[in-house]
Scaffold this motif. Structure first.
Motif, PDB file in Angstrom:
ATOM      1  N   LEU A 138       0.809  -1.227   0.000  1.00 38.11           N
ATOM      2  CA  LEU A 138       0.000   0.000   0.000  1.00 38.11           C
ATOM      3  C   LEU A 138       0.838   1.272   0.000  1.00 38.11           C
ATOM      4  CD1 LEU A 138      -2.593  -1.078   2.731  1.00 38.11           C
ATOM      5  CD2 LEU A 138      -2.869  -1.187   0.251  1.00 38.11           C
ATOM      6  N   LEU A 139       2.160   1.144   0.005  1.00 35.84           N
ATOM      7  CA  LEU A 139       3.015   2.306   0.242  1.00 35.84           C
ATOM      8  C   LEU A 139       3.455   3.055  -1.012  1.00 35.84           C
ATOM      9  CD1 LEU A 139       5.320   1.029   3.141  1.00 35.84           C
ATOM     10  CD2 LEU A 139       3.329   2.534   3.271  1.00 35.84           C
ATOM     11  N   SER A 140       3.135   2.567  -2.184  1.00 30.67           N
ATOM     12  CA  SER A 140       3.543   3.256  -3.407  1.00 30.67           C
ATOM     13  C   SER A 140       2.900   4.641  -3.477  1.00 30.67           C
ATOM     14  CB  SER A 140       3.132   2.437  -4.634  1.00 30.67           C
ATOM     15  OG  SER A 140       3.483   3.120  -5.822  1.00 30.67           O
ATOM     16  N   GLY A 141       3.725   5.663  -3.568  1.00 29.40           N
ATOM     17  CA  GLY A 141       3.223   7.027  -3.667  1.00 29.40           C
ATOM     18  C   GLY A 141       2.747   7.632  -2.370  1.00 29.40           C
ATOM     19  N   VAL A 142       2.891   6.901  -1.257  1.00 33.64           N
ATOM     20  CA  VAL A 142       2.442   7.397   0.045  1.00 33.64           C
ATOM     21  C   VAL A 142       3.524   8.270   0.672  1.00 33.64           C
ATOM     22  CG1 VAL A 142       1.919   6.673   2.420  1.00 33.64           C
ATOM     23  CG2 VAL A 142       0.814   5.534   0.488  1.00 33.64           C
ATOM     24  N   ASP A 143       3.112   9.408   1.234  1.00 37.88           N
ATOM     25  CA  ASP A 143       4.062  10.335   1.859  1.00 37.88           C
ATOM     26  C   ASP A 143       4.228  10.084   3.353  1.00 37.88           C
ATOM     27  OD1 ASP A 143       4.619  12.253  -0.438  1.00 37.88           O
ATOM     28  OD2 ASP A 143       2.433  12.310  -0.371  1.00 37.88           O
ATOM     29  N   ALA A 144       3.201   9.570   4.009  1.00 39.78           N
ATOM     30  CA  ALA A 144       3.283   9.292   5.443  1.00 39.78           C
ATOM     31  C   ALA A 144       2.177   8.306   5.805  1.00 39.78           C
ATOM     32  CB  ALA A 144       3.133  10.572   6.268  1.00 39.78           C
ATOM     33  N   VAL A 145       2.411   7.577   6.901  1.00 42.27           N
ATOM     34  CA  VAL A 145       1.468   6.557   7.367  1.00 42.27           C
ATOM     35  C   VAL A 145       1.025   6.903   8.781  1.00 42.27           C
ATOM     36  CG1 VAL A 145       1.179   4.128   7.990  1.00 42.27           C
ATOM     37  CG2 VAL A 145       2.471   4.750   5.937  1.00 42.27           C
ATOM     38  N   SER A 146      -0.268   6.789   9.020  1.00 41.88           N
ATOM     39  CA  SER A 146      -0.814   6.882  10.370  1.00 41.88           C
ATOM     40  C   SER A 146      -1.210   5.487  10.802  1.00 41.88           C
ATOM     41  CB  SER A 146      -2.030   7.812  10.390  1.00 41.88           C
ATOM     42  OG  SER A 146      -2.698   7.739  11.631  1.00 41.88           O
ATOM     43  N   ALA A 147      -0.550   4.971  11.829  1.00 43.12           N
ATOM     44  CA  ALA A 147      -0.783   3.592  12.288  1.00 43.12           C
ATOM     45  C   ALA A 147      -1.719   3.613  13.480  1.00 43.12           C
ATOM     46  CB  ALA A 147       0.542   2.923  12.649  1.00 43.12           C
ATOM     47  N   GLY A 148      -2.893   2.980  13.311  1.00 42.30           N
ATOM     48  CA  GLY A 148      -3.872   2.957  14.390  1.00 42.30           C
ATOM     49  C   GLY A 148      -4.511   1.602  14.569  1.00 42.30           C
ATOM     50  N   ILE A 149      -3.737   0.539  14.356  1.00 40.24           N
ATOM     51  CA  ILE A 149      -4.231  -0.832  14.517  1.00 40.24           C
ATOM     52  C   ILE A 149      -3.631  -1.424  15.787  1.00 40.24           C
ATOM     53  CG2 ILE A 149      -4.368  -3.127  13.480  1.00 40.24           C
ATOM     54  CD1 ILE A 149      -4.011  -1.833  10.764  1.00 40.24           C
ATOM     55  N   ASP A 150      -4.456  -2.026  16.618  1.00 44.47           N
ATOM     56  CA  ASP A 150      -3.979  -2.542  17.910  1.00 44.47           C
ATOM     57  C   ASP A 150      -3.704  -4.038  17.919  1.00 44.47           C
ATOM     58  OD1 ASP A 150      -4.146  -0.022  19.137  1.00 44.47           O
ATOM     59  OD2 ASP A 150      -6.292  -0.288  19.489  1.00 44.47           O
ATOM     60  N   HIS A 151      -4.274  -4.777  16.977  1.00 44.48           N
ATOM     61  CA  HIS A 151      -4.151  -6.237  17.001  1.00 44.48           C
ATOM     62  C   HIS A 151      -3.710  -6.748  15.629  1.00 44.48           C
ATOM     63  CE1 HIS A 151      -6.135  -6.196  20.889  1.00 44.48           C
ATOM     64  NE2 HIS A 151      -7.113  -5.488  20.367  1.00 44.48           N
ATOM     65  N   PRO A 152      -2.854  -7.766  15.614  1.00 47.95           N
ATOM     66  CA  PRO A 152      -2.225  -8.434  16.764  1.00 47.95           C
ATOM     67  C   PRO A 152      -1.133  -7.560  17.385  1.00 47.95           C
ATOM     68  CG  PRO A 152      -1.339  -9.313  14.734  1.00 47.95           C
ATOM     69  CD  PRO A 152      -2.427  -8.371  14.329  1.00 47.95           C
ATOM     70  N   ASN A 153      -0.532  -8.063  18.445  1.00 45.67           N
ATOM     71  CA  ASN A 153       0.461  -7.266  19.175  1.00 45.67           C
ATOM     72  C   ASN A 153       1.677  -6.905  18.337  1.00 45.67           C
ATOM     73  OD1 ASN A 153      -1.121  -7.357  21.483  1.00 45.67           O
ATOM     74  ND2 ASN A 153      -0.101  -9.190  22.291  1.00 45.67           N
ATOM     75  N   THR A 154       1.930  -7.692  17.291  1.00 42.52           N
ATOM     76  CA  THR A 154       3.127  -7.462  16.465  1.00 42.52           C
ATOM     77  C   THR A 154       2.863  -6.520  15.294  1.00 42.52           C
ATOM     78  OG1 THR A 154       2.548  -9.483  15.258  1.00 42.52           O
ATOM     79  CG2 THR A 154       4.199  -9.674  17.011  1.00 42.52           C
ATOM     80  N   VAL A 155       1.659  -5.957  15.194  1.00 44.87           N
ATOM     81  CA  VAL A 155       1.330  -5.164  14.005  1.00 44.87           C
ATOM     82  C   VAL A 155       2.212  -3.926  13.875  1.00 44.87           C
ATOM     83  CG1 VAL A 155      -0.508  -3.814  15.117  1.00 44.87           C
ATOM     84  CG2 VAL A 155      -0.568  -4.221  12.644  1.00 44.87           C
ATOM     85  N   ASP A 156       2.566  -3.286  14.984  1.00 48.87           N
ATOM     86  CA  ASP A 156       3.429  -2.106  14.896  1.00 48.87           C
ATOM     87  C   ASP A 156       4.802  -2.455  14.340  1.00 48.87           C
ATOM     88  OD1 ASP A 156       1.516  -0.354  15.823  1.00 48.87           O
ATOM     89  OD2 ASP A 156       2.152  -0.485  17.913  1.00 48.87           O
ATOM     90  N   ASP A 157       5.295  -3.644  14.679  1.00 48.45           N
ATOM     91  CA  ASP A 157       6.582  -4.076  14.146  1.00 48.45           C
ATOM     92  C   ASP A 157       6.497  -4.302  12.635  1.00 48.45           C
ATOM     93  OD1 ASP A 157       8.042  -4.345  16.735  1.00 48.45           O
ATOM     94  OD2 ASP A 157       6.482  -5.824  17.109  1.00 48.45           O
ATOM     95  N   TRP A 158       5.366  -4.810  12.169  1.00 52.14           N
ATOM     96  CA  TRP A 158       5.186  -5.012  10.732  1.00 52.14           C
ATOM     97  C   TRP A 158       5.136  -3.672   9.994  1.00 52.14           C
ATOM     98  CZ3 TRP A 158       0.492  -8.738  11.665  1.00 52.14           C
ATOM     99  CH2 TRP A 158       0.982  -9.957  12.176  1.00 52.14           C
ATOM    100  N   VAL A 159       4.434  -2.717  10.586  1.00 52.92           N
ATOM    101  CA  VAL A 159       4.371  -1.374   9.987  1.00 52.92           C
ATOM    102  C   VAL A 159       5.758  -0.753   9.956  1.00 52.92           C
ATOM    103  CG1 VAL A 159       3.449   0.956  10.254  1.00 52.92           C
ATOM    104  CG2 VAL A 159       1.976  -1.018  10.682  1.00 52.92           C
ATOM    105  N   ASN A 160       6.485  -0.906  11.057  1.00 56.70           N
ATOM    106  CA  ASN A 160       7.841  -0.365  11.133  1.00 56.70           C
ATOM    107  C   ASN A 160       8.733  -0.959  10.049  1.00 56.70           C
ATOM    108  OD1 ASN A 160      10.055   1.067  12.824  1.00 56.70           O
ATOM    109  ND2 ASN A 160      10.829  -1.033  12.683  1.00 56.70           N
ATOM    110  N   GLU A 161       8.675  -2.269   9.884  1.00 59.99           N
ATOM    111  CA  GLU A 161       9.524  -2.936   8.890  1.00 59.99           C
ATOM    112  C   GLU A 161       9.197  -2.460   7.474  1.00 59.99           C
ATOM    113  OE1 GLU A 161      10.412  -7.450   7.181  1.00 59.99           O
ATOM    114  OE2 GLU A 161       9.697  -7.188   9.248  1.00 59.99           O
ATOM    115  N   ALA A 162       7.911  -2.420   7.147  1.00 55.71           N
ATOM    116  CA  ALA A 162       7.511  -2.015   5.796  1.00 55.71           C
ATOM    117  C   ALA A 162       7.864  -0.560   5.524  1.00 55.71           C
ATOM    118  CB  ALA A 162       6.007  -2.237   5.619  1.00 55.71           C
TER     119      ALA A 162
END
Length: 376
Positions: free
Chosen positions: A216-240
Motif C-alpha cells: 500500500l506504500l507506493s506514492g504514500v508520503d506518510a502513514v498513520s498507524a492505528g491498529i492494535d491487534h495483533p500485538n506485532t502489528v506495529d513491528d510489521w508497519v515499522n519494517e515495511a
C-alpha cells in the motif's frame, strides 16, 4: 531576490530606549537593537510595501536613509530569518473559493513562512500529499477528520471492522444508523461528503504481515498507524515503512498513559531499536526492570474515551502535517510523548536509543546516502 516583492507581515512595534519591540503574534515579541532609528525606518518602509529590493532602496533614500544593496539585503535576510517578511503575491491562491476554504490553514502557516517558503506552498504540499491511514477506530477516525480538514489530497483507508455501539464513546465519525456497516466504507463516505476534492481509496482487510503494508506504500508520503491487534502489528508497519523510506506516526493508550511517537526512516531510530531497549530493560534488575516485566502481564483495557481519542488524534495529525509539509521538523521522531491521565495529563518525553546494529536503520541511512543504488 532582485524580483521578489517584499513586505512586512502584519506587525506592531514600539520603541523602548535604544530598542524596538516588534510583535507579529500576541505571544511572540522580538527585540531589535536600534539606537539610531534605522531599523524603525526600515520597518515603516516595509509596512508600506511590497517592494523589490531596489525599489525599497530608492524609497529609503527618498526618506533620508541611504543604504547600499548589500547592506539592505543583509538587513532583509535578518528580518526574514525572524519570520517577519512575506511576498504578498504568494499569500493567497488568487481564487476566492480556495482562499476561503483554506483560510485558517494559511493563517496558521503564516507563523512558519519566509520569503523562500510561502504559506500557499505549504498548503499545496498538503493538497498533493497522500496519507495511508491504518485503522479507522478511535484514534484513526479522528485523524481522518483532521486530515480531511487540512485538505490532504489523497487518503488510503484500511480497516476490516464494523461499527458497534461501544464505538460511540470515542468514534464520532460514525452514527447510530451505521451500526453493522463497514467502518472503512463509512469513513470514506464521510470524507467524500465533507470534501469531494479529496481522493479516497478503501482497503477492507487486515494486516497480517509487513507485506500487507508494503503493497500500500507506493506514492504514500506518510502513514498513520492505528491498529492494535495483533500485538506485532506495529513491528510489521515499522519494517515495511523503514524498507520503503516512508515515515509513520503511531498513537495509542497504555494503561493510564496516552502516547504517540513517530519514525523518520534514516533520520530517527526505528521501532525495532525501541523494542531492543525495552528488552534490555526487562532483562535487567531493579525497579524499572520489574515494572517492565509486570506491565507485560497485565490485561489490555481500552480506556480511550472521546477526549483521549481527540487529543491523540490531533497530535498524530500534527505530526503527519509536519512530515508532509515540513513546516517544522517532526517533534516525536524516535521519541515517545506521554500524557498521564491520572496526573492531570502531565506530559513527558522519552526518546529511545538507536541500536548500532539495527539493519533496518542501516538500510534506511544507505538509501538516503545513495538513493539510486538503493532503488536498484
Amino acid at each position: 531576490m532582485d524580483t521578489t516583492r517584499i513586505a512586512l507581515k502584519t506587525s506592531a512595534w514600539e520603541r523602548v530606549g535604544d530598542a524596538l519591540i516588534v510583535a507579529c503574534d500576541p505571544t511572540v515579541q522580538i527585540e531589535l537593537e536600534d539606537p539610531y532609528g534605522q531599523a524603525e525606518m526600515l520597518l515603516r518602509a516595509l509596512s508600506a510595501g511590497p517592494w523589490t529590493l531596489r525599489e525599497l532602496q530608492q524609497h529609503l533614500e527618498d526618506e533620508g536613509l541611504p543604504v547600499t544593496i548589500p547592506d539592505l539585503l543583509a538587513a532583509v535576510r535578518a528580518l526574514d530569518s525572524l519570520r517577519l517578511l512575506a511576498d504578498p503575491s504568494q499569500q493567497s491562491f488568487g481564487y476566492p473559493t480556495e482562499d476561503e476554504r483554506y483560510h485558517s490553514n494559511l493563517a496558521f502557516f503564516d507563523l512558519f513562512t519566509s520569503l523562500e517558503r510561502s504559506r500557499t506552498e505549504l498548503q499545496r504540499r498538503l493538497l498533493g500529499a497522500h496519507v495511508l491511514q491504518l485503522g479507522a477506530g478511535g484514534v484513526g477516525s479522528t485523524v481522518i477528520q483532521h486530515l480531511a480538514g487540512l485538505g490532504v489530497g489523497r487518503l488510503t483507508l484500511l480497516d476490516f471492522d464494523v461499527v458497534e455501539p461501544r464505538n460511540f464513546s470515542r468514534q464520532f465519525l460514525y452514527r447510530t444508523s451505521d451500526i453493522g456497516r463497514s467502518k472503512v466504507q463509512r469513513a470514506a463516505e464521510w470524507v467524500r461528503t465533507f470534501d469531494p476534492r479529496i481522493r479516497v481509496d478503501v482497503v477492507e482487510g487486515q494486516v497480517s504481515g509487513p507485506a500487507d503494508v508494503a503493497t500500500l506504500l507506493s506514492g504514500v508520503d506518510a502513514v498513520s498507524a492505528g491498529i492494535d491487534h495483533p500485538n506485532t502489528v506495529d513491528d510489521w508497519v515499522n519494517e515495511a515503512c523503514m524498507d520503503a523510506g516512508v515515515p509513520f506516526v503511531r498513537g495509542g493508550i497504555s494503561g493510564s498513559r496516552l502516547v504517540y511517537f513517530s519514525v523518520d526512516p534514516g533520520h530517527s531510530p526505528c521501532l525495532a531499536c525501541a523494542r531492543k531497549t525495552n528488552e534490555e530493560i526487562a532483562a535487567g534488575t531493579g525497579i524499572d526492570a520489574s515494572a517492565s516485566r509486570l506491565s507485560s502481564q497485565l490485561p489490555i483495557v481500552n480506556r480511550a474515551i472521546g477526549p483521549v481519542a481527540g487529543l491523540l488524534g490531533s497530535m498524530v495529525a500534527f505530526e503527519l502535517l509536519r512530515y508532509v509539509t515540513r513546516y517544522e521538523e517532526p517533534q516525536a521522531a524516535g521519541t515517545r510523548v506521554f500524557w498521564d491521565a491520572t496526573d492531570g495529563l502531565a506530559q513527558r518525553r522519552q526518546p529511545w536509543r538507536a541500536d548500532p546494529g539495527c539493519h533496518l536503520c542501516q538500510q534506511a541511512r544507505e538509501r538516503i546516502a545513495s538513493p539510486i543504488k538503493a532503488a536498484a
